[in-house]
Write an enzyme that holds these catalytic residues in place. Structure first.
Site, PDB file in Angstrom:
ATOM      1  N   GLU A  10       7.637 -22.100   7.308  1.00 54.43           N
ATOM      2  CA  GLU A  10       8.012 -21.217   8.419  1.00 54.43           C
ATOM      3  C   GLU A  10       9.139 -21.805   9.268  1.00 54.43           C
ATOM      4  OE1 GLU A  10       5.336 -21.933  12.317  1.00 54.43           O
ATOM      5  OE2 GLU A  10       4.272 -20.930  10.687  1.00 54.43           O
ATOM      6  N   GLU A  21       0.809  -1.218   0.000  1.00 52.02           N
ATOM      7  CA  GLU A  21       0.000   0.000   0.000  1.00 52.02           C
ATOM      8  C   GLU A  21       0.845   1.272   0.000  1.00 52.02           C
ATOM      9  OE1 GLU A  21      -3.103   0.323  -0.389  1.00 52.02           O
ATOM     10  OE2 GLU A  21      -3.925  -1.677  -0.024  1.00 52.02           O
TER      11      GLU A  21
END
Length: 300
Positions: free
Chosen positions: A116, A85
């Site tokens: 992960e 953004e």
């Protein structure tokens, strides 16, 4: 990393929600809303940790460094969301604020939980991104124990980068690995262990602060106006015109002409309409480090 995992606050089972599967939709919605309402308070309690972390990030960016978010699963997606953004909101180059998620872009759409645990990949991504002492790296992990994130933060710190560890537990390995620890203690989830809920919301709130406040400090706003937005569609063009009008007081028609004449750059358009000096608007902006307020005051 599984030692005492069940003792983590984010893994606890809250007996208040033991009847979750027997509740009505209305009851469930109220329960979740009540739980979510506690998150801002947890973030506020962490402000003494959040503030110095943001100051450090903003200082690195102001000196020409970059910001990198690193996470896995939900935490990684929060980082990607926040970083993506920045270019449209603040006209930043894509490399200024970046995010990497364990498993790469494919992990954004399809869960890849095993990645992960890949410490080697976490360390490698820091080298791949060319992180240096000029940069800041924010590791995001609800548990504060994610191996991929821990390895990335340790590798970044070894290179001299400012490192921040954002977690939702106290006294985590991530906090110990980073220069700055942010621990937002949201407590057990409504759905036990599902850290995409309160923990994910807390991460989003903190990342909002990190990116937005850093950009404000860099002069990317004028008051609370988005004067560095990128005009790429009808809605954003309308917003840009309204911003120009609010700052200068001109008519819509005049604002539109100025915006087009400035190549859709709001700051330049505003300075073009400022009659206090005949100096070139772009030169004025450059002289003020891109800060509109300083450019306007210099011409007053």
């Amino acid at each position: 990393m599984t030692d005492r995992l069940g003792d983590l606050l984010t893994e606890q089972v809250d007996d208040r929600y033991a009847g979750l599967d027997t509740a009505s939709v209305a009851q469930l919605a109220a329960v979740m809303n009540d739980a979510d309402a506690t998150v801002p308070g947890a973030v506020r309690a962490a402000l003494p940790q959040i503030v110095p972390a943001i100051e450090g990030v903003a200082d690195r960016l102001a000196a020409g460094g970059r910001l990198l978010y690193v996470g896995a699963g939900t935490a990684g997606r929060m980082g990607v969301l926040d970083a993506s953004e920045c270019p449209p909101t603040f006209s930043t180059p894509p490399e200024l604020v970046r995010a990497v998620i364990a498993g790469g872009p494919e992990a954004l759409l399809a869960s890849q939980e095993g990645v992960e645990d890949d410490e080697a990949a976490g360390a490698a991504v820091i080298a791949e991104c060319g992180i240096t002492a000029a940069d800041a790296v924010v590791g995001i992990s609800a548990s504060g124990r994610t191996p991929y994130v821990l390895a990335a933060v340790r590798a970044a710190r070894a290179r001299g980068a400012l490192t921040v560890g954002l977690s939702c537990n106290a006294g985590t390995p991530l906090s110990a690995a980073a220069d700055r620890a942010i621990e937002v203690l949201v407590g057990p989830e409504v759905l036990a262990g599902s850290t995409r809920l309160k923990a994910g919301t807390a991460q989003k709130l903190v990342l909002n602060m990190i990116s937005t406040i850093s950009m404000v400090r860099l002069g990317k706003t004028y008051g609370n106006l988005m004067v560095d937005l990128r005009v790429t569609n009808v809605k954003l063009r309308d917003r840009a015109v309204r911003i120009i009008r609010q700052v200068t007081g001109v008519s819509r028609a005049v604002a539109e002409v100025a915006l087009d004449g400035a190549g859709l750059d709001v700051k330049t358009a505003i300075l073009m309409l400022d009659r206090s000096t005949g100096a070139d608007p772009r030169q004025r902006l450059a002289a003020s480090g891109g800060r509109l307020r300083e450019a306007l005051e210099a011409g007053a």
